[in-house]
Design a protein around this motif. Structure first.
Motif, mmCIF file in Angstrom:
data_model
loop_
_atom_site.group_PDB
_atom_site.id
_atom_site.type_symbol
_atom_site.label_atom_id
_atom_site.label_comp_id
_atom_site.label_asym_id
_atom_site.label_seq_id
_atom_site.Cartn_x
_atom_site.Cartn_y
_atom_site.Cartn_z
ATOM 1 N N GLU A 22 5.459 0.750 2.301
ATOM 2 C CA GLU A 22 5.018 1.083 0.940
ATOM 3 C C GLU A 22 6.209 1.429 0.063
ATOM 4 O OE1 GLU A 22 2.901 2.162 -2.352
ATOM 5 O OE2 GLU A 22 3.677 3.910 -1.344
ATOM 6 N N LEU A 23 6.175 0.948 -1.186
ATOM 7 C CA LEU A 23 7.305 1.083 -2.094
ATOM 8 C C LEU A 23 6.895 1.822 -3.369
ATOM 9 C CD1 LEU A 23 8.627 -2.611 -2.018
ATOM 10 C CD2 LEU A 23 9.365 -0.723 -0.546
ATOM 11 N N GLU A 24 7.873 2.502 -3.987
ATOM 12 C CA GLU A 24 7.657 3.121 -5.290
ATOM 13 C C GLU A 24 8.975 3.137 -6.052
ATOM 14 O OE1 GLU A 24 5.208 5.185 -8.218
ATOM 15 O OE2 GLU A 24 4.817 3.878 -6.506
ATOM 16 N N GLY A 27 4.565 -3.745 1.118
ATOM 17 C CA GLY A 27 4.628 -2.839 -0.025
ATOM 18 C C GLY A 27 4.889 -3.589 -1.318
ATOM 19 N N LEU A 28 4.532 -2.918 -2.448
ATOM 20 C CA LEU A 28 4.733 -3.543 -3.746
ATOM 21 C C LEU A 28 4.989 -2.459 -4.796
ATOM 22 C CD1 LEU A 28 4.603 -6.408 -5.102
ATOM 23 C CD2 LEU A 28 2.278 -5.803 -5.793
ATOM 24 N N THR A 29 6.011 -2.683 -5.632
ATOM 25 C CA THR A 29 6.261 -1.831 -6.785
ATOM 26 C C THR A 29 6.839 -2.706 -7.891
ATOM 27 O OG1 THR A 29 7.205 0.285 -7.528
ATOM 28 C CG2 THR A 29 8.597 -1.088 -6.108
ATOM 29 N N GLN A 30 7.259 -2.085 -9.003
ATOM 30 C CA GLN A 30 7.855 -2.845 -10.096
ATOM 31 C C GLN A 30 8.844 -1.952 -10.835
ATOM 32 O OE1 GLN A 30 7.158 -2.208 -13.536
ATOM 33 N NE2 GLN A 30 5.167 -1.195 -13.586
ATOM 34 N N ASP A 31 9.840 -2.625 -11.448
ATOM 35 C CA ASP A 31 10.913 -1.901 -12.126
ATOM 36 C C ASP A 31 10.874 -2.065 -13.630
ATOM 37 O OD1 ASP A 31 11.738 -4.503 -12.496
ATOM 38 O OD2 ASP A 31 13.667 -4.279 -11.455
ATOM 39 N N GLY A 32 9.741 -2.558 -14.165
ATOM 40 C CA GLY A 32 9.628 -2.809 -15.581
ATOM 41 C C GLY A 32 9.968 -4.230 -15.968
ATOM 42 N N THR A 33 10.610 -4.946 -15.054
ATOM 43 C CA THR A 33 10.990 -6.333 -15.297
ATOM 44 C C THR A 33 10.460 -7.271 -14.212
ATOM 45 O OG1 THR A 33 13.027 -5.604 -16.371
ATOM 46 C CG2 THR A 33 12.940 -7.903 -15.661
ATOM 47 N N ARG A 34 10.489 -6.784 -12.970
ATOM 48 C CA ARG A 34 10.129 -7.606 -11.820
ATOM 49 C C ARG A 34 9.193 -6.834 -10.901
ATOM 50 N NH1 ARG A 34 16.142 -7.856 -9.653
ATOM 51 N NH2 ARG A 34 15.732 -5.624 -9.918
ATOM 52 N N LEU A 35 8.402 -7.577 -10.138
ATOM 53 C CA LEU A 35 7.701 -6.992 -9.003
ATOM 54 C C LEU A 35 8.663 -6.971 -7.819
ATOM 55 C CD1 LEU A 35 4.245 -8.830 -9.180
ATOM 56 C CD2 LEU A 35 4.942 -6.701 -10.312
ATOM 57 N N ILE A 36 8.507 -5.969 -6.954
ATOM 58 C CA ILE A 36 9.369 -5.820 -5.777
ATOM 59 C C ILE A 36 8.467 -5.733 -4.562
ATOM 60 C CG2 ILE A 36 11.200 -4.480 -4.697
ATOM 61 C CD1 ILE A 36 11.746 -3.295 -7.545
ATOM 62 N N ASN A 96 2.079 7.131 4.816
ATOM 63 C CA ASN A 96 2.156 5.913 4.019
ATOM 64 C C ASN A 96 1.517 6.179 2.672
ATOM 65 O OD1 ASN A 96 3.137 3.178 4.105
ATOM 66 N ND2 ASN A 96 1.016 2.511 3.827
ATOM 67 N N GLY A 97 2.268 5.967 1.625
ATOM 68 C CA GLY A 97 1.741 6.167 0.288
ATOM 69 C C GLY A 97 2.663 7.040 -0.543
ATOM 70 N N ILE A 98 3.285 6.451 -1.559
ATOM 71 C CA ILE A 98 4.192 7.161 -2.461
ATOM 72 C C ILE A 98 3.763 6.840 -3.885
ATOM 73 C CG2 ILE A 98 6.596 7.640 -3.034
ATOM 74 C CD1 ILE A 98 7.352 5.829 -0.594
ATOM 75 N N ALA A 99 3.577 7.868 -4.703
ATOM 76 C CA ALA A 99 3.259 7.668 -6.116
ATOM 77 C C ALA A 99 4.148 8.579 -6.946
ATOM 78 C CB ALA A 99 1.784 7.963 -6.385
ATOM 79 N N TYR A 100 4.564 8.093 -8.102
ATOM 80 C CA TYR A 100 5.456 8.860 -8.968
ATOM 81 C C TYR A 100 4.904 8.873 -10.379
ATOM 82 C CZ TYR A 100 9.689 10.295 -11.445
ATOM 83 O OH TYR A 100 10.595 10.949 -12.241
ATOM 84 N N ASP A 101 4.916 10.060 -10.988
ATOM 85 C CA ASP A 101 4.523 10.221 -12.383
ATOM 86 C C ASP A 101 5.785 10.471 -13.205
ATOM 87 O OD1 ASP A 101 3.461 10.829 -14.835
ATOM 88 O OD2 ASP A 101 2.574 12.738 -14.223
#
Length: 229
Positions: free
Chosen positions: A145-147, A100-109, A196-201
């Motif tokens: 999967e990450l969000e 999984g991959l996400t980001q916090d505005g500063t880093r990829l996770i 599997n699959g998370i998305a946030y608006d």
């Protein structure tokens, strides 16, 4: 609580999912079938697609500035695309599996299927640190999967109907989200795979979830449940 049900390509083996500027972007897996897609939320139509070479099994994906960053499973290779055209512009290497991959505005996770989350520099892709994800002192395995959702990391637990909410500083799981029964049994086929699959608006505070080869994508609202000690 299900707020809305949208169509989803039942052939999409969903590995990564995000919502950016009014569109869904989806990474689909399997060797010979992996792709990166721009998808219309309302209709589920694939508006643009880039296919990966058959030796790559695509995994998690997130946005960074005007780009999309996509992992592969066991190939140790990540890809960077121009988001407007889904055009490959760069690639990079990493030492673990890619899940999984996400980001916090500063880093990829990044997750790799263990209880570890890795923080990557979004430009050099070097590992900046890591945290072990725990629940009641024990490691939580199979993070997939990450969000990034309201300052927390949401993660699918592979082969379960659960999401976990993770404190990004300590790695502690702050809550469990039970999505069992979300896709009705009547909609399962021999090809239907796991959640599997998370998305946030963040603009409208909408949370979307789906699964691998699921015919639907769900907008959901989280509601508390009564528990006994």
């Amino acid at each position: 609580e299900v707020i809305h049900i949208y169509p989803h390509d039942p052939d999409a083996f969903t590995q990564g999912l995000i919502y950016v500027d009014g569109y869904l972007y989806e990474s689909t897996g399997l060797y010979g079938e992996s792709s990166l897609r721009k998808v219309d939320l309302e209709t589920g139509a694939v508006l643009a697609q880039t296919d990966l070479p058959p030796q790559f099994f695509a995994e998690g994906m997130t946005d960074w500035e005007e780009n999309l960053v996509q992992l592969t499973w066991r190939e140790g290779t990540g890809f960077v695309y121009d988001r407007s055209e889904l055009r490959l512009t760069d690639e990079f290497r990493y030492a673990t599996e890619g899940w999984g991959l996400t980001q916090d505005g500063t880093r990829l996770i990044l997750s790799d299927g263990t209880d570890q989350l890795y923080f990557l520099d979004p430009v050099s892709f070097e590992v900046m640190g890591a945290v072990a994800v725990t629940w009641q002192g024990a490691g939580v395995q199979r993070l997939n999967e990450l969000e990034w959702v309201r300052g927390e990391i949401f993660a699918n637990i592979w082969q379960t109907d659960d999401l976990v909410r993770i404190d990004p500083t300590s790695g502690a799981v702050t809550g469990w989200i039970d999505l069992s029964g979300l896709l009705p049994a009547s909609e399962h086929t021999v090809r239907t795979d796991v959640l599997n699959g998370i998305a946030y608006d963040p603009d409208t505070d909408r949370l979307f979830v789906t699964g691998k080869r699921w015919p639907y994508l769900y907008e959901i609202r989280l509601v508390p449940v009564d528990t006994e000690d």
